[in-house]
Design an enzyme around this catalytic site. Sequence first.
Site, PDB file in Angstrom:
ATOM      1  N   CYS A   1       0.929  -1.116  -0.330  1.00 21.97           N
ATOM      2  CA  CYS A   1      -0.230   0.100  -0.003  1.00 21.97           C
ATOM      3  C   CYS A   1       0.852   1.460   0.104  1.00 21.97           C
ATOM      4  O   CYS A   1       1.936   1.397   0.683  1.00 21.97           O
ATOM      5  CB  CYS A   1      -0.843  -0.118   1.665  1.00 21.97           C
ATOM      6  SG  CYS A   1      -2.224   1.594   1.231  1.00 21.97           S
TER       7      CYS A   1
ATOM      8  N   CYS B   1      -0.011   3.175   3.330  1.00 22.61           N
ATOM      9  CA  CYS B   1       0.881   2.377   4.795  1.00 22.61           C
ATOM     10  C   CYS B   1       1.658   1.092   4.570  1.00 22.61           C
ATOM     11  O   CYS B   1       2.009   0.920   3.808  1.00 22.61           O
ATOM     12  CB  CYS B   1      -0.133   1.358   5.409  1.00 22.61           C
ATOM     13  SG  CYS B   1      -2.011   0.408   4.546  1.00 22.61           S
TER      14      CYS B   1
ATOM     15  N   CYS C   1      -4.535  -0.063  -0.115  1.00 25.94           N
ATOM     16  CA  CYS C   1      -5.253  -0.905   1.191  1.00 25.94           C
ATOM     17  C   CYS C   1      -6.948  -1.016   0.958  1.00 25.94           C
ATOM     18  O   CYS C   1      -7.706  -0.149   1.145  1.00 25.94           O
ATOM     19  CB  CYS C   1      -4.614  -1.346   1.872  1.00 25.94           C
ATOM     20  SG  CYS C   1      -5.221   0.299   3.419  1.00 25.94           S
TER      21      CYS C   1
ATOM     22  N   HIS D   1      -7.757   2.971   2.765  1.00 25.39           N
ATOM     23  CA  HIS D   1      -6.821   3.569   1.375  1.00 25.39           C
ATOM     24  C   HIS D   1      -7.237   3.512   0.571  1.00 25.39           C
ATOM     25  O   HIS D   1      -7.647   4.943  -0.146  1.00 25.39           O
ATOM     26  CB  HIS D   1      -5.252   3.375   1.751  1.00 25.39           C
ATOM     27  CG  HIS D   1      -5.650   4.233   3.011  1.00 25.39           C
ATOM     28  ND1 HIS D   1      -3.848   3.338   4.054  1.00 25.39           N
ATOM     29  CD2 HIS D   1      -5.058   5.265   4.209  1.00 25.39           C
ATOM     30  CE1 HIS D   1      -3.708   3.721   4.998  1.00 25.39           C
ATOM     31  NE2 HIS D   1      -4.705   4.650   5.169  1.00 25.39           N
TER      32      HIS D   1
ATOM     33  N   CYS E   1     -34.632 -19.952   1.886  1.00 24.38           N
ATOM     34  CA  CYS E   1     -34.762 -20.476   3.106  1.00 24.38           C
ATOM     35  C   CYS E   1     -35.082 -19.327   3.875  1.00 24.38           C
ATOM     36  O   CYS E   1     -35.345 -19.694   5.051  1.00 24.38           O
ATOM     37  CB  CYS E   1     -33.070 -20.414   3.406  1.00 24.38           C
ATOM     38  SG  CYS E   1     -31.838 -19.272   3.322  1.00 24.38           S
TER      39      CYS E   1
ATOM     40  N   HIS F   1     -27.600 -17.675   5.169  1.00 22.21           N
ATOM     41  CA  HIS F   1     -28.587 -18.664   4.812  1.00 22.21           C
ATOM     42  C   HIS F   1     -29.296 -18.447   5.998  1.00 22.21           C
ATOM     43  O   HIS F   1     -28.538 -18.718   7.200  1.00 22.21           O
ATOM     44  CB  HIS F   1     -28.009 -20.004   4.942  1.00 22.21           C
ATOM     45  CG  HIS F   1     -28.869 -21.500   4.023  1.00 22.21           C
ATOM     46  ND1 HIS F   1     -29.546 -21.806   3.765  1.00 22.21           N
ATOM     47  CD2 HIS F   1     -28.822 -22.557   4.813  1.00 22.21           C
ATOM     48  CE1 HIS F   1     -30.200 -22.857   3.573  1.00 22.21           C
ATOM     49  NE2 HIS F   1     -29.761 -23.165   4.923  1.00 22.21           N
TER      50      HIS F   1
END
Length: 801
Positions: free
Chosen positions: A185, A188, A205, A218, A322, A761
């Site tokens: 990154c 960082c 990132c 970021h 479901c 689910h």
Amino acid sequence: MASPMDLLRSNLSRVRIPEPTNRIYKQECCVSFDTPKSEGGLFVDMNSFLAFGEEFVGWNFEKTGNPVYLHIKQTKKKLVSEDRPLKKPTLLAIGIDGGFDNGEPEYEEAYSIVILPGYISLPFPSVELPEKVRLAVDAVLLSEGAERKEQVAAWVADKKQVSPYATNLLQIDNGVAIPPSGWKCAKCDKTQNLWLNLTDGMILCGRRNWDGTGGNNHAVEHYKETGYPLAVKLGTITADLEGADVFSYPEDESVLDPHLAQHLAFYGIDFSSLQKTEMTTAERELDQNTNYDWNRIQESGQEVEPLFGPGYTGLANLGNSCYMAATMQVVFSTHSFCTRYYMNQSLKLAFERAPADPTVDLNMQLTKLAHGLLSGKYSVPVPEKDDDANVSKGSKQEGIRPRMFKAVIAASHPEFSTMRQQDALEFFQHFLDQVERAQSGNPEDPSRSFKFGIEDRILRLDNILSLNIPLHEATNKAELEVFYKLKAEKVSEGKEISSDEIVRPRVPLEACLANFSAPEEVQDFYSSALKSKTTAIKTAGLTSFPDYLVLHMRKFVMEEGWVPKKLDVYIDVPDVINISHMRSNGLQPGEELLPEVAEDEVGSNKLVANEDIVAQLVSMGFNYLHCQKAAIRTLNAGVEEAMNWLLTHMDDADIDIPISEADVIPAPASSTVDQSKVDTLVSFGFPEEIARKALKASGGDIEKATDWIFSNPDASASSDVNATTSNSTPSPSDAGLPDGGGRYKLIGLVSHIGTSTLCGHYVAHILKDGRWVIFNDDKVGASVNPPKDMGYLYFFERLNS
């Protein structure tokens, strides 16, 4: 005696050739769950194109006199087994393309023409049949079928769409060349979950996860600063470019970039030589949800004993259904719904009372569902064959497919009509509303068994008690502190936390109930006694205790920036609870009711926020003031309309400013009510005075006015003041509600796994005959370890002693 062919010719007037607009049912009986696979096959009425099982086709003949039917019988094909590995799912769903496989076998079909009442059969196909019959049958067989049409029309696959930003994407030539590995990154030290912005080549990132893992936001912050729309996740780029994870920030979802090869080449990336080293966003979600929690809720790996017979019928997954299956299994385990639609109403009685098309009648389809689930007729093992081709009893059942019920219950709700996953809580509330409307005025309305009164500032009725989860009341704080330190260390080192290392807060249910009843400070409360705003103390209590108490755990909340977050928490739920302390005490000695607000202060003809709409939005994590504004600005049209307004106006500069005269919309004056709309409501059976009042409250919209009438059953035409809510003494609108003691026994829970209520689910666990049973779609078995601490909805039955 007339020959079968002569008999058929004499009834040709009752045979119709279907038009393209006709709904043709040929996959399921209208009044039962019999299908062409059933022992007696299926009979299609060649006049109405409704289908009936062998046991029920005679009822249709008695009711309509239609004698000519197409008989369809399906038998299972003998298949050569293929030794192939199961395809890995790519979607967190069941019964759909890309989801978990249902393993449906293939069938062969046989047809004949049957004439009632003597059940005289003629072979089909046959050149001897009258041309009209041949044309009619061919049209039926070639049609897709109403059941399948509804499913296809409803299914909106969660497949990635081509992003409009990809076509003319701006790419800045700033000399950036991206190496094939070794990324980091730019802001960082993160070396995983990295995203390449396709406009300027910045590597940043990804978003921070709810538990602190992931990135440092970021990449998304860079988009907010620059507006550069598309980014691709490094490590997901291979020769198969469709598998690359491209994210569109303006659209806030994963997308397809048809020009990705060109966009990557701009930065010197040769995608053909790259290897996959990172999971896509969808794969990571799937991986996270198919490990411990997924297995725990479904009791995977446990020796679950299959159960069959009355009350142990599974519901086959229709594709992300479901949420409905889990909810309806619990609903039909209650005495009120079992009595109303099974014990006290036969299938024949419901069919006789149904309109010409029973597939659109809620009473018929609820009775059909009740008999399908509770009779045991369809809860039988599917025969299996061993290596020696000997047929033996299997450990599975096919379950029943509630397609017609889903179509009826979803007709008034566009989201439930789709094949996308939905919130079980929202479905349960919608289901009870529909039942209440259909049973209007009926003292045997089973939905009333869930209803109770809540008293705070005003009296309101509800079916579900939504509870916040006070994390500060966790009972395992010492273990949590150790875990948070471990997590911080791993995050700083760029490492992931394994599932067996995670420690979740454990909060007692008693703490959640106490939090609901605890006094709450309300700022800027307008006191009609002081004629000014002040700080008030609000308390809430129940004015009645229902036969069945449904608790909703608010695990989904909104973080800053309207980012949804799921609380990763366990709730310790005892088998028996006592909520006697939560009963409202009403007006106490020494207390006075606030005087009614004068018309010249706030205007009695002003539209006030519907508290039911506000409460539902607040339960989703929205700000209370924002919810009030949304309800007012959408004329109390409903939760969906108010939410859409919220999402559109959440960034308004005045969204946090207290409600003023500008926000309060005047209700239409009496003279503005359209008489033709009044007449329409009167034709529905509503009194004229009530119709006028409803139209005023809903801005003249007939549909909203109808909703208002059903939502205000105690509305009186004697007063035209404030047609939505009142700040005066609560009327006894909770009169006649079920009531009793405050001790309840846990009888069922609906659990959810997934990052939001709209994916993942749902599974139901129900206490039946003294033991816990798991209902996982069409799989029904004796529960070994019911996940009582992982429920999303808890169902309690009142103890009479």
